[in-house]
Scaffold this motif. Structure first.
Motif, PDB file in Angstrom:
ATOM      1  N   LEU A 246       0.922  -0.941   0.020  1.00  0.00           N
ATOM      2  CA  LEU A 246      -0.043  -0.096  -0.170  1.00  0.00           C
ATOM      3  C   LEU A 246       0.915   1.111   0.073  1.00  0.00           C
ATOM      4  CD1 LEU A 246      -2.621  -0.819   2.682  1.00  0.00           C
ATOM      5  CD2 LEU A 246      -3.065  -0.643   0.150  1.00  0.00           C
ATOM      6  N   HIS A 247       0.389   2.232  -0.610  1.00  0.00           N
ATOM      7  CA  HIS A 247       1.345   3.387  -0.509  1.00  0.00           C
ATOM      8  C   HIS A 247       0.973   3.968   0.969  1.00  0.00           C
ATOM      9  CE1 HIS A 247       2.166   7.818  -1.520  1.00  0.00           C
ATOM     10  NE2 HIS A 247       2.337   7.345  -2.591  1.00  0.00           N
ATOM     11  N   ARG A 248       2.101   4.684   1.499  1.00  0.00           N
ATOM     12  CA  ARG A 248       1.684   5.115   2.640  1.00  0.00           C
ATOM     13  C   ARG A 248       0.755   6.237   2.811  1.00  0.00           C
ATOM     14  NH1 ARG A 248       8.129   5.787   4.499  1.00  0.00           N
ATOM     15  NH2 ARG A 248       8.673   3.617   4.028  1.00  0.00           N
ATOM     16  N   GLY A 249       0.261   7.047   1.714  1.00  0.00           N
ATOM     17  CA  GLY A 249      -0.631   8.064   1.781  1.00  0.00           C
ATOM     18  C   GLY A 249      -1.902   7.610   1.980  1.00  0.00           C
ATOM     19  N   LEU A 269     -12.181  -1.922   0.315  1.00  0.00           N
ATOM     20  CA  LEU A 269     -11.792  -0.799   0.367  1.00  0.00           C
ATOM     21  C   LEU A 269     -10.045  -0.573   0.157  1.00  0.00           C
ATOM     22  CD1 LEU A 269     -11.923   2.324   0.961  1.00  0.00           C
ATOM     23  CD2 LEU A 269     -11.570   1.675   3.490  1.00  0.00           C
ATOM     24  N   ARG A 270      -9.548  -1.535   0.610  1.00  0.00           N
ATOM     25  CA  ARG A 270      -7.970  -1.552   0.375  1.00  0.00           C
ATOM     26  C   ARG A 270      -7.603  -1.783  -0.867  1.00  0.00           C
ATOM     27  NH1 ARG A 270      -8.747  -4.915   5.103  1.00  0.00           N
ATOM     28  NH2 ARG A 270      -8.241  -6.863   3.889  1.00  0.00           N
ATOM     29  N   GLU A 271      -8.544  -2.811  -1.686  1.00  0.00           N
ATOM     30  CA  GLU A 271      -8.297  -3.072  -3.185  1.00  0.00           C
ATOM     31  C   GLU A 271      -8.336  -1.781  -3.695  1.00  0.00           C
ATOM     32  OE1 GLU A 271     -10.852  -6.322  -3.888  1.00  0.00           O
ATOM     33  OE2 GLU A 271      -9.375  -7.787  -2.753  1.00  0.00           O
ATOM     34  N   THR A 272      -9.477  -1.258  -3.638  1.00  0.00           N
ATOM     35  CA  THR A 272      -9.950   0.187  -4.133  1.00  0.00           C
ATOM     36  C   THR A 272      -8.862   1.179  -4.025  1.00  0.00           C
ATOM     37  OG1 THR A 272     -12.330  -0.395  -3.964  1.00  0.00           O
ATOM     38  CG2 THR A 272     -11.689   1.867  -4.391  1.00  0.00           C
ATOM     39  N   LEU A 273      -8.202   1.196  -2.747  1.00  0.00           N
ATOM     40  CA  LEU A 273      -7.272   1.996  -2.600  1.00  0.00           C
ATOM     41  C   LEU A 273      -5.823   2.020  -3.429  1.00  0.00           C
ATOM     42  CD1 LEU A 273      -7.266   2.481   1.268  1.00  0.00           C
ATOM     43  CD2 LEU A 273      -7.820   4.476  -0.305  1.00  0.00           C
ATOM     44  N   ASP A 281      -2.889  11.526  -6.757  1.00  0.00           N
ATOM     45  CA  ASP A 281      -1.995  12.878  -6.523  1.00  0.00           C
ATOM     46  C   ASP A 281      -1.180  12.681  -5.403  1.00  0.00           C
ATOM     47  OD1 ASP A 281      -0.498  15.012  -7.646  1.00  0.00           O
ATOM     48  OD2 ASP A 281      -1.888  16.378  -6.955  1.00  0.00           O
ATOM     49  N   LEU A 282      -0.470  11.735  -4.954  1.00  0.00           N
ATOM     50  CA  LEU A 282       0.109  11.677  -3.664  1.00  0.00           C
ATOM     51  C   LEU A 282       1.518  11.827  -3.694  1.00  0.00           C
ATOM     52  CD1 LEU A 282      -1.740   8.478  -2.336  1.00  0.00           C
ATOM     53  CD2 LEU A 282      -1.898  10.622  -1.440  1.00  0.00           C
ATOM     54  N   PRO A 283       2.426  12.395  -2.848  1.00  0.00           N
ATOM     55  CA  PRO A 283       3.588  12.547  -2.523  1.00  0.00           C
ATOM     56  C   PRO A 283       4.335  11.056  -2.920  1.00  0.00           C
ATOM     57  CG  PRO A 283       2.766  13.614  -0.789  1.00  0.00           C
ATOM     58  CD  PRO A 283       1.588  12.867  -1.469  1.00  0.00           C
ATOM     59  N   PRO A 284       5.600  11.037  -3.213  1.00  0.00           N
ATOM     60  CA  PRO A 284       6.223   9.726  -3.437  1.00  0.00           C
ATOM     61  C   PRO A 284       5.829   9.036  -1.869  1.00  0.00           C
ATOM     62  CG  PRO A 284       7.698  11.105  -4.209  1.00  0.00           C
ATOM     63  CD  PRO A 284       6.565  12.117  -3.822  1.00  0.00           C
ATOM     64  N   SER A 285       5.725   7.855  -1.865  1.00  0.00           N
ATOM     65  CA  SER A 285       5.495   6.997  -0.673  1.00  0.00           C
ATOM     66  C   SER A 285       6.577   7.553   0.579  1.00  0.00           C
ATOM     67  CB  SER A 285       5.223   5.430  -0.854  1.00  0.00           C
ATOM     68  OG  SER A 285       4.806   4.825   0.215  1.00  0.00           O
ATOM     69  N   HIS A 286       7.832   7.186   0.160  1.00  0.00           N
ATOM     70  CA  HIS A 286       8.918   7.357   1.044  1.00  0.00           C
ATOM     71  C   HIS A 286       9.113   8.524   1.663  1.00  0.00           C
ATOM     72  CE1 HIS A 286      11.520   9.531  -2.018  1.00  0.00           C
ATOM     73  NE2 HIS A 286      10.999   8.383  -2.687  1.00  0.00           N
ATOM     74  N   ASP A 287       8.241   9.743   1.171  1.00  0.00           N
ATOM     75  CA  ASP A 287       8.381  11.076   1.539  1.00  0.00           C
ATOM     76  C   ASP A 287       7.381  11.211   2.558  1.00  0.00           C
ATOM     77  OD1 ASP A 287      10.383  11.813   0.121  1.00  0.00           O
ATOM     78  OD2 ASP A 287       9.078  12.997  -1.354  1.00  0.00           O
ATOM     79  N   ILE A 288       6.424  10.200   3.038  1.00  0.00           N
ATOM     80  CA  ILE A 288       5.385  10.381   3.992  1.00  0.00           C
ATOM     81  C   ILE A 288       5.662   9.926   5.401  1.00  0.00           C
ATOM     82  CG2 ILE A 288       3.069   9.897   4.559  1.00  0.00           C
ATOM     83  CD1 ILE A 288       2.488   9.555   1.453  1.00  0.00           C
ATOM     84  N   GLU A 289       5.551  10.924   6.192  1.00  0.00           N
ATOM     85  CA  GLU A 289       5.895  10.716   7.669  1.00  0.00           C
ATOM     86  C   GLU A 289       4.868   9.975   8.498  1.00  0.00           C
ATOM     87  OE1 GLU A 289       7.874  10.191  11.081  1.00  0.00           O
ATOM     88  OE2 GLU A 289       8.815  10.763   9.113  1.00  0.00           O
ATOM     89  N   MET A 335      -0.785  12.991   8.018  1.00  0.00           N
ATOM     90  CA  MET A 335      -2.227  13.541   8.410  1.00  0.00           C
ATOM     91  C   MET A 335      -2.422  15.034   7.721  1.00  0.00           C
ATOM     92  SD  MET A 335      -4.031  11.390  10.055  1.00  0.00           S
ATOM     93  CE  MET A 335      -5.341  12.426  10.426  1.00  0.00           C
ATOM     94  N   GLU A 336      -1.383  15.369   7.248  1.00  0.00           N
ATOM     95  CA  GLU A 336      -1.280  16.711   6.232  1.00  0.00           C
ATOM     96  C   GLU A 336      -2.165  16.216   5.022  1.00  0.00           C
ATOM     97  OE1 GLU A 336       2.023  18.870   4.032  1.00  0.00           O
ATOM     98  OE2 GLU A 336       2.029  19.449   6.163  1.00  0.00           O
ATOM     99  N   ILE A 337      -1.735  15.320   4.403  1.00  0.00           N
ATOM    100  CA  ILE A 337      -2.393  14.769   3.167  1.00  0.00           C
ATOM    101  C   ILE A 337      -3.696  14.086   3.228  1.00  0.00           C
ATOM    102  CG2 ILE A 337      -0.161  14.802   1.915  1.00  0.00           C
ATOM    103  CD1 ILE A 337      -0.344  11.959   1.959  1.00  0.00           C
ATOM    104  N   PHE A 338      -4.060  13.534   4.402  1.00  0.00           N
ATOM    105  CA  PHE A 338      -5.287  12.723   4.517  1.00  0.00           C
ATOM    106  C   PHE A 338      -6.417  13.442   4.096  1.00  0.00           C
ATOM    107  CE2 PHE A 338      -8.566  11.480   7.580  1.00  0.00           C
ATOM    108  CZ  PHE A 338      -8.761   9.911   7.295  1.00  0.00           C
ATOM    109  N   PRO A 339      -7.130  14.765   4.627  1.00  0.00           N
ATOM    110  CA  PRO A 339      -8.133  15.540   4.054  1.00  0.00           C
ATOM    111  C   PRO A 339      -8.411  15.399   2.633  1.00  0.00           C
ATOM    112  CG  PRO A 339      -7.190  16.464   6.112  1.00  0.00           C
ATOM    113  CD  PRO A 339      -6.162  15.535   5.395  1.00  0.00           C
ATOM    114  N   LYS A 340      -7.461  15.861   1.935  1.00  0.00           N
ATOM    115  CA  LYS A 340      -7.482  15.856   0.641  1.00  0.00           C
ATOM    116  C   LYS A 340      -7.524  14.620  -0.056  1.00  0.00           C
ATOM    117  CE  LYS A 340      -4.496  17.229  -3.589  1.00  0.00           C
ATOM    118  NZ  LYS A 340      -3.529  17.680  -4.002  1.00  0.00           N
ATOM    119  N   THR A 341      -6.809  13.609   0.517  1.00  0.00           N
ATOM    120  CA  THR A 341      -6.914  12.177  -0.123  1.00  0.00           C
ATOM    121  C   THR A 341      -8.597  11.520  -0.080  1.00  0.00           C
ATOM    122  OG1 THR A 341      -4.776  11.663   0.277  1.00  0.00           O
ATOM    123  CG2 THR A 341      -5.996   9.972  -0.281  1.00  0.00           C
ATOM    124  N   VAL A 342      -9.002  11.835   1.190  1.00  0.00           N
ATOM    125  CA  VAL A 342     -10.417  11.438   1.373  1.00  0.00           C
ATOM    126  C   VAL A 342     -11.487  12.341   0.607  1.00  0.00           C
ATOM    127  CG1 VAL A 342     -12.288  11.333   3.041  1.00  0.00           C
ATOM    128  CG2 VAL A 342      -9.854  10.777   3.746  1.00  0.00           C
TER     129      VAL A 342
END
Length: 380
Positions: A246-249, A269-273, A281-289, A335-342
């Motif tokens: 899974l992407h960390r985002g 849901l996980r398969e859809t994600l 439009d997520l940042p690279p997975s390794h950039d997410i804290e 959690m900075e990108i969480f609301p936009k992703t939702v």
């Protein structure tokens, strides 16, 4: 005869290695390298392939692709250290699995036998008896090499946490107390994972690798054979990437879904994600804290004794060349990108078709979240 045991760790390319070995099982066997089957499904596929009556399918059945995971789970179960998971179905009993290994060695007369299972890393829980139980399968005169690959602890825990989310586990976030459950086991204490192997099989040659070096050396398959000192025959099927994470985002959405939704909907849901990740439009997975500065400081402080142990047994100090990076947060808090992703997921809700999932995502969007609070948990 040489016996090469790959004992993990998890999330270090073991699935890609197992996939490569299983796809090339017959070609390797003909060159004297045995990746032995442990059940009827694997043996039947190998027999059909060797007879020219079939070829390995695109998706090799799990018991045939990962036969030594099946063996390891069966051995753990026999030592009362858990149950065989339901995804390994229709396995023979442990005595039959051991006999299958020994008879393949007897009749195929390999110069090299390879067993590869990240589940072997869990044998530390059983101590010397379970490791001796495995070693006793092989001829006493066999030369044994044991290979283990380890990741820097923050990278490992981030990846392993994602794997558990993919399996549907209900977890606390790593930015809160989700790291605490790992401190006392093999997923944090690599000494706990390795020491019993070193003490129980002192005559073995041990190769302990940093995953960053494995990747720089061509990946899990190339590095494994280089470290094992085994020459491969020509014209093998190429390595494939396996067990995509899974992407960390989207970890937080999956985590909350595992808690709020019935298992079938949570899995959907996980398969859809995973399917929709390229559209988010997520940042690279390794950039997410995932941890936050406070928990990273805890990781670094508690991991010092493990790092010292690895330096002691390998002669490489520090074992992880970039060990100090454990304390440095990645640039984008999850959690900075969480609301936009939702919100983006909700914009695509009509595709999902499952009312419970649509309702779950709408409720997530209606909540307010702090991107920096370490103690906040989010619930649907």
């Amino acid at each position: 005869m040489k016996v090469i045991l790959f004992i993990g760790h998890h999330k270090v390319g073991s699935t890609a290695l197992q996939d490569f070995l299983s796809r090339n099982q017959v070609a390797l066997m003909k060159s004297g390298i045995l990746y032995p089957s442990t059940d009827f499904q694997g043996m039947s596929l190998a027999l059909g392939t060797a007879a020219g009556l079939c070829e390995p399918p695109k998706d090799i059945p799990l018991n045939a692709r990962e036969p030594h995971n099946a063996l390891a789970f069966r051995m753990l179960s026999s030592h009362k250290l858990g149950k065989v998971p339901p995804f390994h179905t229709d396995l023979p009993g442990l005595p039959q699995m051991k006999q299958a290994l020994q008879q393949q060695i007897q009749f195929l007369k390999p110069h090299t036998v390879i067993l590869a299972s990240e589940v072997f890393s869990n044998f530390a829980r059983g101590g010397a008896p379970i490791i001796e139980d495995l070693i006793d399968v092989f001829p006493v005169q066999a030369e044994i090499t044991i290979i283990a690959t380890l990741r820097r602890i923050d990278e490992y825990l981030a990846s392993w946490h994602g794997q558990r989310l993919k399996f549907g586990h209900e977890l606390s976030p790593l930015r809160q107390d989700g790291i605490d459950e790992y401190f006392d086991g093999i997923h944090f204490d690599y000494r706990d994972m390795l020491q019993c192997w070193l003490e129980t099989v002192p005559e073995a040659r041990f190769v302990i690798r940093d995953y960053a070096e494995v990747r720089a050396n061509g990946g899990s398959v190339t590095d494994f054979f280089a470290q094992a000192g085994v020459d491969l025959p020509p014209d093998l099927v190429s390595e494939r990437r396996s067990n995509r994470s899974l992407h960390r985002g989207v970890y937080e959405i999956a985590r909350l879904g595992n808690r709020a939704l019935p298992p079938p909907q949570a899995q959907l849901l996980r398969e859809t994600l995973r399917r929709m990740t390229p559209e988010l439009d997520l940042p690279p997975s390794h950039d997410i804290e995932l941890f936050g500065a406070e928990n990273r400081a805890r990781l670094q402080e508690r991991f010092v004794h493990v790092q010292d142990y690895l330096a002691e047994i390998t002669g490489k100090a520090p074992f992880f060349a970039n060990a100090d990076a454990v304390a440095t947060p990645c640039p984008v808090p999850e959690m900075e990108i969480f609301p936009k992703t939702v919100k983006t997921m909700n914009a695509r809700m009509p595709r999902l078709g499952i009312p419970k999932i649509r309702k779950f995502l709408r409720e997530l969007e209606d909540q307010e979240f702090s991107p920096t609070a370490r103690t906040q948990d989010t619930t649907a």
